[in-house]
Design a protein around this motif. Structure first.
Motif, PDB file in Angstrom:
ATOM      1  N   ASP A 187       0.840  -1.203   0.000  1.00 56.86           N
ATOM      2  CA  ASP A 187       0.000   0.000   0.000  1.00 56.86           C
ATOM      3  C   ASP A 187       0.878   1.256   0.000  1.00 56.86           C
ATOM      4  O   ASP A 187       1.854   1.343   0.742  1.00 56.86           O
ATOM      5  N   ALA A 188       0.519   2.224  -0.827  1.00 57.15           N
ATOM      6  CA  ALA A 188       1.329   3.445  -0.984  1.00 57.15           C
ATOM      7  C   ALA A 188       1.417   4.250   0.304  1.00 57.15           C
ATOM      8  O   ALA A 188       2.317   5.089   0.459  1.00 57.15           O
ATOM      9  N   ARG A 189       0.536   4.020   1.255  1.00 56.39           N
ATOM     10  CA  ARG A 189       0.566   4.770   2.518  1.00 56.39           C
ATOM     11  C   ARG A 189       1.574   4.197   3.505  1.00 56.39           C
ATOM     12  O   ARG A 189       1.802   4.802   4.563  1.00 56.39           O
ATOM     13  N   GLU A 190       2.174   3.069   3.176  1.00 60.89           N
ATOM     14  CA  GLU A 190       3.120   2.431   4.091  1.00 60.89           C
ATOM     15  C   GLU A 190       4.557   2.837   3.761  1.00 60.89           C
ATOM     16  O   GLU A 190       4.906   3.063   2.606  1.00 60.89           O
ATOM     17  N   ARG A 191       5.378   2.873   4.790  1.00 64.19           N
ATOM     18  CA  ARG A 191       6.795   3.251   4.666  1.00 64.19           C
ATOM     19  C   ARG A 191       7.655   1.989   4.658  1.00 64.19           C
ATOM     20  O   ARG A 191       7.627   1.196   5.609  1.00 64.19           O
ATOM     21  N   ILE A 192       8.413   1.800   3.582  1.00 64.79           N
ATOM     22  CA  ILE A 192       9.290   0.638   3.444  1.00 64.79           C
ATOM     23  C   ILE A 192      10.719   1.063   3.762  1.00 64.79           C
ATOM     24  O   ILE A 192      11.237   2.014   3.169  1.00 64.79           O
ATOM     25  N   LEU A 234      14.719   0.163  13.395  1.00 63.20           N
ATOM     26  CA  LEU A 234      13.633   0.060  14.368  1.00 63.20           C
ATOM     27  C   LEU A 234      13.222   1.426  14.907  1.00 63.20           C
ATOM     28  O   LEU A 234      12.122   1.577  15.441  1.00 63.20           O
ATOM     29  N   ARG A 235      14.106   2.423  14.757  1.00 60.85           N
ATOM     30  CA  ARG A 235      13.792   3.787  15.191  1.00 60.85           C
ATOM     31  C   ARG A 235      13.333   4.665  14.028  1.00 60.85           C
ATOM     32  O   ARG A 235      13.146   5.860  14.198  1.00 60.85           O
ATOM     33  N   MET A 236      13.164   4.077  12.872  1.00 63.44           N
ATOM     34  CA  MET A 236      12.848   4.864  11.674  1.00 63.44           C
ATOM     35  C   MET A 236      11.384   4.732  11.252  1.00 63.44           C
ATOM     36  O   MET A 236      11.017   5.061  10.153  1.00 63.44           O
ATOM     37  N   ARG A 237      10.568   4.231  12.145  1.00 61.30           N
ATOM     38  CA  ARG A 237       9.133   4.105  11.932  1.00 61.30           C
ATOM     39  C   ARG A 237       8.814   3.323  10.643  1.00 61.30           C
ATOM     40  O   ARG A 237       8.110   3.784   9.749  1.00 61.30           O
ATOM     41  N   PRO A 238       9.354   2.090  10.531  1.00 60.07           N
ATOM     42  CA  PRO A 238       9.053   1.311   9.331  1.00 60.07           C
ATOM     43  C   PRO A 238       7.687   0.644   9.418  1.00 60.07           C
ATOM     44  O   PRO A 238       7.326   0.084  10.456  1.00 60.07           O
ATOM     45  N   ASP A 239       6.927   0.694   8.333  1.00 61.52           N
ATOM     46  CA  ASP A 239       5.736  -0.142   8.225  1.00 61.52           C
ATOM     47  C   ASP A 239       6.132  -1.513   7.697  1.00 61.52           C
ATOM     48  O   ASP A 239       5.503  -2.518   8.030  1.00 61.52           O
TER      49      ASP A 239
END
Length: 362
Positions: A187-192, A234-239
């Motif tokens: 999903d485009a709203r998620e951060r990889i 883990l501190r970079m707010r990954p989805d």
């Protein structure tokens, strides 16, 4: 810069006689040498080439996706192969000589270089992995024959249901290509957030952050490992946390992350079959000092599926199986849910009943 005018001037100054074809050939050869790849330059410009191996001056093998084929290209002698390997190593910021007779490093454009000098090997050995920057989709891979239509739908379910998985297989089976395609369905709203040794994953997605390891300098300082970077993510707010290739103690950090709310994480790992993934991960976890029972607990709670690739008898890459991680405690195993034969027919394994028809693994 080398051009025909400068080469012609050098030829005349040396008192040689050369026609236009000879001058053009010399110009091309010198330009290729200066760029680093020498006689291999033609393969670097071929978008179908994925791997090149050189075993001395008279053996150049090329893989265009159908297995390794001996090419007619030759070097003048083994010394020319050695010089090429040293030029490429210098582009990586590494040395290759009698004191340091091997190198494994990425070139600035993402090409992976591995070279070994005698006497560690009979003749100079060079292996070049060429990442192609075309981003395939699952539909593209289905059209190419790597996936069946049913397999494509099952893989899409893994992504859409945010299941954690590993893509496995041998060298050159298409693990990175498939993972790239699957990440393009996120999903485009998620951060990889992607961690790699060599920058290969380039999913077509709106929000991707890439981290790359760094080798230590000649004083053995300044290195940044996969394990260091996985911890940083883990501190970079990954989805979606993605490890390009799991091959060391970073497996502990990845599995820990998958057990702390980071659903949908994934990566690749070398394995001979889907069912042999657990022993492979046990060996990697041992490098980080983790006991077998602790690893199995992390696997049971954090990893859902294994997607296994292989080459068929013709050298074609294809999806061989999708398996589920089952069991609990220290009795985790991988069971095949769907196996695909060379004709694309699907055979349902013992774990197929655990697959939810609405999508995702149980």
């Amino acid at each position: 810069m080398v051009d025909e005018r400068s080469v012609r001037g050098a030829v005349l100054a040396g008192g040689w006689v050369a026609d236009d074809a000879t001058v053009a050939s010399l110009t091309s050869e010198l330009s290729a040498d200066l760029r680093g790849f020498g006689p291999l330059e033609q393969f670097m410009a071929d978008p179908s080439v994925t791997d090149i191996t050189v075993n001395g001056a008279d053996e150049v093998w090329v893989d265009r996706g159908q297995g390794m084929v001996l090419s007619p290209v030759r070097f003048r002698d083994d010394t020319s192969v050695r010089r090429m390997a040293q030029r490429l190593a210098s582009l990586c910021g590494r040395r290759l000589d009698d004191a340091c007779p091997y190198v494994d490093a990425p070139l600035p454009d993402g090409v992976r270089l591995h070279a070994v000098l005698p006497p560690l090997v009979d003749r100079v050995s060079v292996a070049i992995r060429v990442p192609r920057h075309r981003s395939w989709t699952l539909d593209d891979l289905t059209a190419s024959g790597m996936l069946t239509a049913e397999a494509r739908n099952l893989l899409f379910e893994l992504i859409s249901r945010r299941r954690s998985f590993l893509v496995t297989g041998g060298t050159g089976t298409g693990k990175t290509t498939l993972l790239n395609a699957m990440l393009g369905e996120v999903d485009a709203r998620e951060r990889i957030v992607i961690v790699e040794d060599t920058r290969e994953l380039q999913p077509v997605h709106a929000h991707v952050v890439r981290l790359q390891t760094r080798a230590p300098n000649i004083e053995r300082a300044g290195g940044v490992s996969m394990q260091d970077l996985v911890r940083q993510t883990l501190r970079m707010r990954p989805d979606r946390l993605v490890v390009g290739e799991v091959r060391g103690p970073e497996v502990l950090d990845l599995l820990t992350a998958l057990n702390t709310g980071h659903q949908g994480g994934c990566g690749t790992v070398h394995a001979n079959s889907a069912t042999e993934v657990v022993p492979r991960l046990e060996a990697l976890a041992a490098l980080g000092g983790m006991r077998r029972d602790a690893l199995h607990s992390l696997l049971a709670a954090g990893l859902d599926a294994v997607v296994h690739l292989e080459r068929d008898t013709t050298g074609r890459r294809r999806l061989a199986a999708i398996a589920l991680v089952t069991g609990e405690g220290d009795r985790v195993k991988v069971e095949t849910a769907f196996a695909f034969d060379q004709q694309g027919c699907v055979n349902r394994g013992p774990a197929a009943a655990r697959w939810h028809p609405s999508g995702g693994a149980s």
